[in-house]
Design an enzyme around this catalytic site. Sequence first.
Site, PDB file in Angstrom:
ATOM      1  CG  ASP A  13      63.056  36.509 -37.834  1.00 52.42           C
ATOM      2  OD1 ASP A  13      64.011  36.154 -37.106  1.00 52.42           O
ATOM      3  OD2 ASP A  13      61.898  36.081 -37.702  1.00 52.42           O
ATOM      4  CE1 TYR A 230      55.919  31.741 -43.814  1.00 54.97           C
ATOM      5  CE2 TYR A 230      56.744  29.902 -42.520  1.00 54.97           C
ATOM      6  CZ  TYR A 230      56.233  31.179 -42.595  1.00 54.97           C
ATOM      7  OH  TYR A 230      56.040  31.904 -41.452  1.00 54.97           O
ATOM      8  CE  LYS A 233      52.505  36.810 -45.111  1.00 52.24           C
ATOM      9  NZ  LYS A 233      52.011  35.850 -46.094  1.00 52.24           N
TER      10      LYS A 233
HETATM   11  P1  13P Z   1      57.962  35.687 -38.591  1.00 48.97           P
HETATM   12  O1  13P Z   1      57.729  35.860 -40.067  1.00 48.97           O
HETATM   13  O2  13P Z   1      57.759  36.970 -37.833  1.00 48.97           O
HETATM   14  O3  13P Z   1      59.295  35.064 -38.351  1.00 48.97           O
HETATM   15  O4  13P Z   1      56.835  34.713 -38.028  1.00 48.97           O
HETATM   16  C1  13P Z   1      56.764  33.437 -38.555  1.00 48.97           C
HETATM   17  C2  13P Z   1      55.645  32.605 -38.029  1.00 48.97           C
HETATM   18  O5  13P Z   1      55.344  31.613 -38.647  1.00 48.97           O
HETATM   19  C3  13P Z   1      54.944  32.967 -36.802  1.00 48.97           C
HETATM   20  O6  13P Z   1      53.876  32.083 -36.508  1.00 48.97           O
HETATM   21 MG    MG Z   2      60.637  34.807 -36.915  1.00 50.63          MG
HETATM   22 MG    MG Z   3      58.808  38.751 -37.858  1.00 50.23          MG
END
Ligand code: 13P
Ligand code: MG
Ligand code: MG
Length: 385
Positions: A13, A230, A233
């Site tokens: 990402d 964090y 994800k």
């Molecule tokens: P991603 O991990 O896809 O960037 O999403 C992060 C998030 O906190 C969405 O609510």
């Molecule tokens: Mg994202």
């Molecule tokens: Mg993502």
Amino acid sequence: MSVKTTISVIKADIGSLAGHHRVHPDTILAASRVLAEAKRNGIIKSFYVTNAGDDLQLIMTHHRGVDNQEVHSVAWNAFKEATKVAKELGLYAAGQDLLSDAFSGNVRGMGPGVAEMEIVERPSEPIVIFMADKTEPGAFNLPLFRIFADPFNTAGLVIDPRLHNGFTFEVLDVYEGRAVELNAPDEMYDILALIGTPGRYVIRRVYRRPDREIGAVVSIERLSLIAGRYVGKDDPVMIVRAQSGFPAVGEVLEPFSFPHLVAGWMRGSHHGPLMPVGLRDSKVSRFDGPPRVVALGFQVKNGELIGPADLFDDPAFDESRRVAQQIADYLRRHGPFMPHRLGPEEMEYTTLPEVMKKLSSRFVQAEMGYKPVVKRSEELSGEHD
Ligand code: 13P
Ligand code: MG
Ligand code: MG
Ligand code: 13P
């Protein structure tokens, strides 16, 4: 010796449009330019760039083996170039998954997710590439078990002599960095005892038992475990080989008709149903979700990718999507309560330490009529008898 082909799926990402909704087409273009140049220079043989929600996906084939420095460097440069565009456009969380500036020959451990397999191509080599958004690598545990070990899913395990001897699962403990190989069907209860805890035990590879031909590989990067905080994800990818001695493509897709619950929705801190979608629906909006998975089918021939086929873009999965919507409605009504919200040890965002600190002086000894005996987590994991 036959020429070997490597399939590399590397994703990150690097910033997205409208929060964490989807990858911007200009960043796909920037990455594609880098890969086109690598193809001209003979580093890779073919490529396909796409997105799963807000994750930029580089699908490449070449003859250089897994963990190859030049191929990884191409991927890193593609992410860097795409990040530049993301910054120019002010995309959200530009460069999110690139945890380090110093590239040293391999993208593993630097943020991007990596799934690679080196194979001797069969005369016809169908593969399916799964790409998920708003979830974690363990999300593939349930479908992988069903594909390679559950005869109620995969008819071939029962009726195809080439599948009948079963498959070996390499299960990784992502907390401890150790792995164990387990054989199905004989050890299937042990396999399930581990992989039912998908935040910790992740199926990394699957092999066909008699000849150890590789059948599947999953990216196992967990960003919070790399960064210690964090950052987003771990939105995983997976490559699965199909047909002629492996499960048929339809058997590979079948487990996804059940939108099972996975971790990673909203702020990486909620459970939601994994919804199978075609590429055009590979974007997330409701409560930043629900978690989604795309499946692209390719043939690999003489090191080239032929395709893709957008496999979940099929009315046969409409009902699964509808069930996923119903589950999403049901879970959302729990608001901040578990099990919609993840448990405290798995939440990517938490205010709990601060709340506890603030309240510490206000907690008083309470009369309960018994003295609680609490099992510590190491006792629960069965490691310290
Ligand atoms: P991603 O991990 O896809 O960037 O999403 C992060 C998030 O906190 C969405 O609510
Ligand atoms: Mg994202
Ligand atoms: Mg993502
Ligand atoms: P193979 O025997 O070639 O794997 O084909 C099986 C099949 O496609 C049945 O659906």
